[in-house]
Design a protein around this motif. Structure first.
Motif, PDB file in Angstrom:
ATOM      1  N   ALA A 403       0.867  -1.182   0.000  1.00 12.44           N
ATOM      2  CA  ALA A 403       0.000   0.000   0.000  1.00 12.44           C
ATOM      3  C   ALA A 403       0.902   1.230   0.000  1.00 12.44           C
ATOM      4  CB  ALA A 403      -0.923   0.004   1.219  1.00 12.44           C
ATOM      5  N   GLU A 404       0.838   2.002  -1.066  1.00 16.55           N
ATOM      6  CA  GLU A 404       1.662   3.193  -1.205  1.00 16.55           C
ATOM      7  C   GLU A 404       0.773   4.428  -1.050  1.00 16.55           C
ATOM      8  OE1 GLU A 404       4.852   3.112  -1.389  1.00 16.55           O
ATOM      9  OE2 GLU A 404       5.004   0.933  -1.599  1.00 16.55           O
ATOM     10  N   LEU A 405       1.183   5.330  -0.184  1.00 15.80           N
ATOM     11  CA  LEU A 405       0.416   6.543   0.075  1.00 15.80           C
ATOM     12  C   LEU A 405       1.204   7.758  -0.392  1.00 15.80           C
ATOM     13  CD1 LEU A 405      -1.670   7.329   3.205  1.00 15.80           C
ATOM     14  CD2 LEU A 405      -0.029   9.030   2.394  1.00 15.80           C
ATOM     15  N   VAL A 406       0.547   8.595  -1.209  1.00 16.48           N
ATOM     16  CA  VAL A 406       1.157   9.825  -1.705  1.00 16.48           C
ATOM     17  C   VAL A 406       0.211  10.979  -1.364  1.00 16.48           C
ATOM     18  CG1 VAL A 406       1.974  11.100  -3.714  1.00 16.48           C
ATOM     19  CG2 VAL A 406       2.324   8.613  -3.572  1.00 16.48           C
ATOM     20  N   SER A 407       0.747  11.988  -0.701  1.00 11.61           N
ATOM     21  CA  SER A 407      -0.076  13.137  -0.328  1.00 11.61           C
ATOM     22  C   SER A 407       0.671  14.418  -0.666  1.00 11.61           C
ATOM     23  CB  SER A 407      -0.399  13.094   1.168  1.00 11.61           C
ATOM     24  OG  SER A 407      -1.232  14.177   1.526  1.00 11.61           O
ATOM     25  N   VAL A 408      -0.004  15.291  -1.401  1.00  7.75           N
ATOM     26  CA  VAL A 408       0.555  16.588  -1.764  1.00  7.75           C
ATOM     27  C   VAL A 408      -0.286  17.664  -1.081  1.00  7.75           C
ATOM     28  CG1 VAL A 408       1.107  18.174  -3.634  1.00  7.75           C
ATOM     29  CG2 VAL A 408       1.356  15.695  -3.973  1.00  7.75           C
ATOM     30  N   PRO A 409       0.312  18.509  -0.251  1.00 10.55           N
ATOM     31  CA  PRO A 409      -0.458  19.547   0.434  1.00 10.55           C
ATOM     32  C   PRO A 409      -1.265  20.397  -0.553  1.00 10.55           C
ATOM     33  CG  PRO A 409       1.744  19.420   1.356  1.00 10.55           C
ATOM     34  CD  PRO A 409       1.731  18.528   0.154  1.00 10.55           C
ATOM     35  N   GLY A 410      -2.544  20.503  -0.290  1.00 11.68           N
ATOM     36  CA  GLY A 410      -3.422  21.284  -1.130  1.00 11.68           C
ATOM     37  C   GLY A 410      -3.976  20.545  -2.325  1.00 11.68           C
ATOM     38  N   GLN A 411      -3.506  19.303  -2.585  1.00 10.43           N
ATOM     39  CA  GLN A 411      -3.952  18.566  -3.765  1.00 10.43           C
ATOM     40  C   GLN A 411      -4.537  17.195  -3.420  1.00 10.43           C
ATOM     41  OE1 GLN A 411      -1.048  18.431  -6.911  1.00 10.43           O
ATOM     42  NE2 GLN A 411      -0.256  20.472  -6.452  1.00 10.43           N
ATOM     43  N   GLY A 412      -4.690  16.902  -2.160  1.00  9.35           N
ATOM     44  CA  GLY A 412      -5.320  15.649  -1.770  1.00  9.35           C
ATOM     45  C   GLY A 412      -4.337  14.528  -1.524  1.00  9.35           C
ATOM     46  N   THR A 413      -4.905  13.356  -1.336  1.00 12.17           N
ATOM     47  CA  THR A 413      -4.132  12.167  -0.984  1.00 12.17           C
ATOM     48  C   THR A 413      -4.534  11.013  -1.881  1.00 12.17           C
ATOM     49  OG1 THR A 413      -3.989  12.880   1.318  1.00 12.17           O
ATOM     50  CG2 THR A 413      -3.587  10.545   0.888  1.00 12.17           C
ATOM     51  N   GLU A 414      -3.570  10.172  -2.199  1.00  9.87           N
ATOM     52  CA  GLU A 414      -3.829   8.997  -3.036  1.00  9.87           C
ATOM     53  C   GLU A 414      -3.176   7.782  -2.404  1.00  9.87           C
ATOM     54  OE1 GLU A 414      -2.053   7.597  -7.227  1.00  9.87           O
ATOM     55  OE2 GLU A 414      -3.485   9.266  -7.414  1.00  9.87           O
ATOM     56  N   VAL A 415      -3.945   6.712  -2.298  1.00 14.94           N
ATOM     57  CA  VAL A 415      -3.446   5.444  -1.779  1.00 14.94           C
ATOM     58  C   VAL A 415      -3.586   4.395  -2.871  1.00 14.94           C
ATOM     59  CG1 VAL A 415      -3.688   3.648  -0.034  1.00 14.94           C
ATOM     60  CG2 VAL A 415      -4.104   6.025   0.572  1.00 14.94           C
ATOM     61  N   GLU A 416      -2.488   3.756  -3.227  1.00  8.84           N
ATOM     62  CA  GLU A 416      -2.497   2.679  -4.223  1.00  8.84           C
ATOM     63  C   GLU A 416      -2.273   1.361  -3.512  1.00  8.84           C
ATOM     64  OE1 GLU A 416      -0.539   2.767  -8.325  1.00  8.84           O
ATOM     65  OE2 GLU A 416       0.725   1.329  -7.216  1.00  8.84           O
ATOM     66  N   MET A 417      -3.265   0.469  -3.588  1.00 11.74           N
ATOM     67  CA  MET A 417      -3.209  -0.834  -2.931  1.00 11.74           C
ATOM     68  C   MET A 417      -3.056  -1.917  -3.985  1.00 11.74           C
ATOM     69  SD  MET A 417      -6.235  -0.183  -0.150  1.00 11.74           S
ATOM     70  CE  MET A 417      -6.949   1.365  -0.713  1.00 11.74           C
ATOM     71  N   ARG A 418      -2.031  -2.733  -3.842  1.00 11.10           N
ATOM     72  CA  ARG A 418      -1.725  -3.779  -4.835  1.00 11.10           C
ATOM     73  C   ARG A 418      -1.756  -5.137  -4.138  1.00 11.10           C
ATOM     74  NH1 ARG A 418       1.320  -4.432  -9.727  1.00 11.10           N
ATOM     75  NH2 ARG A 418       1.455  -2.156  -9.846  1.00 11.10           N
ATOM     76  N   VAL A 419      -2.571  -6.048  -4.672  1.00 12.03           N
ATOM     77  CA  VAL A 419      -2.662  -7.405  -4.164  1.00 12.03           C
ATOM     78  C   VAL A 419      -2.227  -8.365  -5.271  1.00 12.03           C
ATOM     79  CG1 VAL A 419      -4.163  -9.201  -3.248  1.00 12.03           C
ATOM     80  CG2 VAL A 419      -4.535  -6.811  -2.602  1.00 12.03           C
ATOM     81  N   PRO A 420      -1.158  -9.144  -5.059  1.00 14.00           N
ATOM     82  CA  PRO A 420      -0.706 -10.061  -6.122  1.00 14.00           C
ATOM     83  C   PRO A 420      -1.689 -11.206  -6.307  1.00 14.00           C
ATOM     84  CG  PRO A 420       0.538 -10.429  -4.110  1.00 14.00           C
ATOM     85  CD  PRO A 420      -0.325  -9.222  -3.853  1.00 14.00           C
TER      86      PRO A 420
END
Length: 424
Positions: A403-420
Motif C-alpha cells: 500500500a503506497e500513500l502519496v499526499s501533496v499539500p493542497g492537492q489531496g491524498t492517493e493510496v495505491e493498494m496492490r494485491v498479487p
C-alpha cells in the motif's frame, strides 16, 4: 527438518561402510596375522553390534549415553586386542581400523565438541598404548580424528543454537502477525465506537458527557495496548487525548485509516447511516475458498461523494483476499470522510479506481482534500493511532501486497493498494 538429522543418517552410512572395510582388510591380510582367530571373533562381534545398533544412531534421542559408552568401549577393546592378533606387526591397521572414528563422531553429534574431545583423547590414548610409543603415523591419525570430531561437535552446537533462535523468531513473527490482526479488528470496531460515544456524549452534555469522558479514557488505554504500550499524547487543544481517529487531531486528508460508524451508503444500499465499512465486505465475501468478484465488494462504496471506476470484466480474487482488500479500501474512505474537507460543505470527494493486471489487482483511492501534513502519519502511529499501518498496510502486507500513500499539500491524498494474484 532438523539441521543435524542428515548428519545422523551420514553416521549410519559411515558405520556400515567402516565395519565392512575393517572386515575386508582382515580377510585380505588374513595370512599375515599371527593369531587370526581372536581377530575374527572380534570382527564378528563388531559387525553384529554395528548392524544391531543402527537404530541407536538414527537420532540424538535414540543415541543414549549408555550406548555411547558401550560403543566406544568396544572400539578401544579392539584397538588393545590388535597386538594379540597381529603379534608381528605385519598388517598395520588395528582390528577396528577406521570404524573407531564412528563412536567419536557419535559423541560429537550427541554432546557437542566437549564430548567429542573427551572421546577422541580416549581413542588416541588407546592407540598410543597399542603402539607402545608415539610415532608420526599414530600422532597423525589421532590428531585427525580429534580435529574432525571437535569441528563437527562445534558445528552441531552452532546448528542447534541457530535452530532455537529460528524457532523463537518464527514464534515471535506468528505472535506479532496475530496481534496485528487483532489490533486491526479492534481499531476497526471497538475504538471507533468508543470515539463515537465520546463525541456524542460531549455534544449531549449531562450524564452523557460523563459517559463520553469514560469512553474516551478507555479508547486511550486500548490504543496504548494495541500499539505495544506506546501511550498516546494529547493533541493541541484536545480535551481528551485519543478522541480523534487515525490521522490524529489536526485535520488532514484521508485515504488511510480505520473504519467509521458514519459511512455514507451507496445508491440502493439497504442500510442506515450507521453501517460501517465492514458491512460491504460481509455482503460480498464469505469464508469460502472460491474466487470473489472484487467489483461487487467495492461497488457498495459508491455514492454521491464516492465515484467508482471498474473494468468491464470480473476481477477475481480468493474470497479472503478480496474481503481484506475491500476492508482496506473502506478504511481509506472512512478517513477521507472524517479528515478530508474539500467541497463547499467541507466534505471531500473521493474516487476509487479498480484495475485488473495480469499479476495483480490494483485499487487506487484518491480524494481532493488538503493533503496530509509532513510527518503526521509517523506522529499518529507513535500516538497509538494505527489506522494506516494496520487497517491498510497491515492488511495488504498479510496478503503479500503493498500500500503506497502519496499526499501533496493542497492537492489531496492517493493510496495505491496492490494485491498479487497467486495462481493455483
Amino acid at each position: 527438518m532438523s539441521v543435524e538429522q542428515p548428519l545422523w543418517r551420514a553416521l549410519i552410512g559411515y558405520r556400515v561402510l567402516a565395519v565392512l572395510y575393517s572386515a575386508g582388510v582382515f580377510v585380505w591380510s588374513y595370512e599375515e596375522y599371527s593369531a587370526p582367530v581372536p581377530g575374527a571373533v572380534f570382527l564378528a562381534v563388531l559387525a553384529c553390534w554395528t548392524f544391531a545398533t543402527l537404530r541407536n544412531v538414527a537420532s540424538a534421542d535414540r543415541c543414549t549415553l549408555p550406548f555411547l559408552v558401550t560403543d566406544i568401549a568396544l572400539g578401544v577393546a579392539g584397538i588393545l586386542l590388535s597386538p594379540v592378533a597381529d603379534g608381528n606387526d605385519q598388517v598395520g591397521p588395528t582390528l577396528p581400523s577406521i570404524w573407531v572414528a564412528g563412536p567419536v563422531l557419535a559423541f560429537a553429534l550427541k554432546g557437542g565438541w566437549r564430548w567429542a574431545a573427551g572421546a577422541s583423547v580416549l581413542v588416541g590414548a588407546a592407540n598410543i598404548i597399542e603402539r607402545g610409543t608415539i610415532t608420526r603415523t599414530t600422532f597423525h591419525n589421532v590428531l585427525l580424528v580429534c580435529v574432525a570430531s571437535i569441528a563437527i561437535g562445534y558445528v552441531i552446537e552452532v546448528a542447534r543454537a541457530s535452530e532455537r533462535t529460528l524457532a523463537r523468531a518464527l514464534q515471535i513473527e506468528a505472535a506479532t502477525r496475530e496481534r496485528e490482526r487483532l489490533a486491526r479488528d479492534i481499531h476497526d470496531s471497538v475504538l471507533q465506537v468508543l470515539a463515537m460515544v465520546q463525541r456524542r456524549g460531549t455534544a449531549l452534555g449531562g450524564e452523557a458527557a460523563e459517559l463520553g469522558r469514560m469512553a474516551g479514557e478507555q479508547e486511550v488505554a486500548l490504543r496504548a495496548l494495541v500499539s505495544s504500550g506506546v501511550a498516546p499524547r494529547p493533541g493541541p487543544g484536545s480535551g481528551t487525548p485519543g478522541a480523534a481517529d487515525t490521522w490524529g487531531d489536526p485535520p488532514g486528508s484521508g485515504a488511510g485509516g480505520g473504519r467509521s460508524s458514519e459511512r455514507e451508503p451507496g445508491p440502493g444500499a439497504d442500510t442506515g447511516p450507521e453501517q460501517d465499512a465492514g458491512s460491504a465486505v460481509d455482503a460480498g465475501a464469505d469464508d469460502g475458498a472460491g474466487p470473489c468478484d472484487v467489483r461487487a465488494l467495492l461497488s457498495s462504496y459508491a455514492g454521491s461523494r464516492v465515484t467508482f471506476a471498474e473494468p468491464g470484466a470480473p476481477v477475481l480474487l480468493p474470497a479472503q483476499a478480496a474481503g481484506e482488500l475491500a476492508a482496506a479500501v473502506g478504511a481509506a474512505l472512512d478517513n477521507v470522510r472524517k479528515h478530508a474537507g474539500g467541497g463547499p460543505d467541507g466534505r471531500a470527494q473521493a474516487w476509487i479506481l479498480l484495475e485488473d493486471e495480469p499479476d495483480a489487482v490494483i485499487v487506487t483511492v484518491r480524494d481532493d482534500g488538503p493533503g496530509i501534513p509532513a510527518g503526521r502519519l509517523a506522529a499518529a502511529e507513535a500516538e497509538g493511532r494505527m489506522g494506516v499501518s494496520l487497517s491498510i498496510r497491515g492488511r495488504l502486507r498479510d496478503l503479500g501486497g503493498t500500500a503506497e500513500l502519496v499526499s501533496v499539500p493542497g492537492q489531496g491524498t492517493e493510496v495505491e493498494m496492490r494485491v498479487p494474484k497467486h495462481d493455483d
